[in-house]
Motif scaffolding. Structure first.
Motif: not given
Length: 540
Positions: A213-223
């Motif tokens: 879930i965390a991966l998907e939520a930050t998919e379009h961010r530099s994270a």
């Protein structure tokens, strides 16, 4: 089987060597023979033999030149020079070319077999080493995700230097985070029975679900998102804009809501502070963990930002002696409702207080200690139950929320009230039993009174009278009268007959007339009538 080739310009020599060796017996497959180095080089590059036995002096291309090409094109192929030339310059060239061995002809079949056996052992060892290395590479590839997570965990903990971090970013193919940076930590809340059953009681599966879930939520961010050994999910956000605090909170809320909606369990998200360099990242990570600790006050399933929880440096925290007094009193009187109300009052005051988290821990532990001491005063120091309470006090960190403390306090206060009631019931039975024994020993005494019995059991008349009737169904004097009259009935049937006034005196009645009236009132006939009726009964 290892492939072997023979290179010699003399056909007789090639044939003699080939026929003199049982190649399979020594672990070799004879892959062919050639008359010169040029011919042999093409065959070597095609067949890729493990071992080449070659002469030096041959037409078109000698053994030394061939070895040069083999060393470059097929470095794993070993070359053994078999030659009649023992000049020093040949030996030097052969050594420079890393020829595996240099054997001077003539060589006997026995010597050749020994040479082949020795080289096979070396080939076996090298093959085993290559296989081990291949296994290691495979295991390394399988471990890369875990190694990457441990690297990132060391990075946020500050246990790795910047130079080493640079190398590791390159090794794992990770983009180096660009400041400003913020760390957020996602921690799974305690599960109820339904959630445990849904997730097959498998915390690793849940943690992976939260990670996805965390991966998907930050998919379009530099994270960078990873899992820690403490079973948390951490996201390192980089390139944070100056005015993006609300955006970070919104991202954290997205993670929290998505886990609750799609995974059917809850998480708490701790948001760290903004940091200006990679070296300050541990401060942001530590702040995110500190924010998670505030679940103790605020409860589960929420986003907590440490900046929102800053408290004033000075505060007042007087001990609540009045609360302790009321709680101990409620325990003694056995009122569940009052103890629960007092516990809820204490928890509510802590939740709404402006006290730092550390002080709340201290207040909570102090209150738990006071509770246990109150119970100990009522029940004494013995019993496994109180020892279990002591063990719970030593592990206050096991209580993740104030709601856990509240439930624990209500449970132990309820158990204490039950035990106190049982203890009182046991004590009451002992006191009533003691009074009955005293009556049975002294009922013949005309002066026996309620006060005598109360003094014997050290109780007030009103309390003892109530307690005695609760346990026997009779008042104390009704019980004394019954004992006396039952004894009188037995004496009235004795042989030879005992005079009525003697019986009256022996059961505690100095006035025979009063004895007769009392006997008739309770038995229905006079003592004389009772004796006459008893003597007329037929004997068995």
């Amino acid at each position: 089987m290892y492939k072997i080739m023979l290179v010699d310009d003399e056909a007789e020599v090639r044939e003699a060597i080939r026929e003199s060796i049982d190649w399979p017996r020594h672990g070799y497959e004879f892959a062919g023979s050639c008359a010169n180095g040029a011919e042999a080089l093409g065959a070597i590059l095609d067949i890729r033999p493990d071992l080449v036995l070659s002469d030096i002096c041959m037409p078109l291309m000698d053994g030394i030149e061939m070895t040069k090409h083999v060393a470059r094109a097929a470095p794993d192929t070993k070359v053994v020079i078999l030659t009649g030339h023992d000049e020093f310059d040949y030996a030097q060239q052969a050594l420079r070319l890393k020829v595996h061995d240099f054997v001077v002809k003539p060589i006997t079949p026995r010597e050749l077999r020994a040479l082949l056996d020795r080289i096979k052992l070396e080939l076996d060892r090298e093959a085993e080493e290559r296989e081990s290395m291949a296994r290691l590479r495979e295991q390394l590839q399988e471990s890369l995700p875990l190694l990457k997570e441990r690297f990132l965990e060391c990075l946020v903990q500050g246990s790795i230097g910047e130079e080493e971090a640079e190398r590791k970013f390159a090794y794992f193919g990770l983009a180096k985070p660009i400041p400003p940076l913020v760390a957020i930590s996602v921690d799974i809340d305690q599960l109820d029975d339904h959630s445990r059953e849904r997730w097959e009681n498998n915390p690793e599966l849940q943690r992976y679900a939260a990670y996805k879930i965390a991966l998907e939520a930050t998919e379009h961010r530099s994270a960078l998102v990873f899992r820690t050994k403490e079973e948390r999910v951490v996201a390192l956000l980089s390139g944070i804009a100056e005015d993006s605090d609300e955006d970070i909170v919104q991202l954290s809320e997205t993670i929290r809501r998505s886990v609750e909606k799609y995974m059917k369990f809850t998480v708490t998200v701790g948001v760290g502070t903004r940091c200006a360099s990679l070296g300050e990242l541990p401060c942001s990570y530590e702040a995110s963990l500190s924010a998670l600790d505030y679940r103790f006050l605020l409860g589960n399933n929420r986003v907590i930002r440490l900046q929102d929880l800053e408290r004033p440096a000075s505060f007042s925290c007087p001990p609540d002696y009045e609360w302790n007094r009321k709680f101990a009193s409620a325990l003694k009187t056995g009122t569940h409702r009052e103890t629960h109300q007092l516990i809820e009052q204490f928890i509510g005051q802590l939740k709404s207080s402006s006290l730092p988290l550390e002080v709340c821990y201290v207040r909570t532990q102090s209150m738990m200690i006071d509770t246990v001491n109150s119970i100990r005063e009522l029940l004494g120091d013995g019993g496994d139950w109180l020892r279990q309470l002591g063990a719970a006090l030593q592990n206050i960190d096991g209580f993740h929320r104030l709601e856990d403390v509240e439930a624990w306090l209500k449970n132990i206060s309820g158990e204490a009230i039950r035990l106190i009631a049982e203890r009182r019931s046991d004590l009451s039975q002992l006191q009533v039993r003691s009074a009955i024994e005293y009556i049975e020993q002294r009922y013949q005494e005309e002066s026996l009174s309620l006060m005598d019995i109360c003094n014997h059991v050290h109780m007030s008349k009103s309390y003892f009278s109530t307690l005695f009737k609760q346990h026997t169904g009779q008042t104390m004097m009704e019980y004394v009268t019954r004992i006396r009259l039952e004894t009188a009935k037995t004496l009235l049937q004795a042989e030879p007959p005992i005079k009525t006034y003697d019986i009256a005196a022996s059961v505690g009645y100095g006035d025979p007339q009063y004895f007769s009236v009392l006997f008739k009132k309770h038995v229905g006939v006079t003592p004389t009538e009772f004796r006459d009726a008893a003597t007329k009964e037929p004997t068995a």
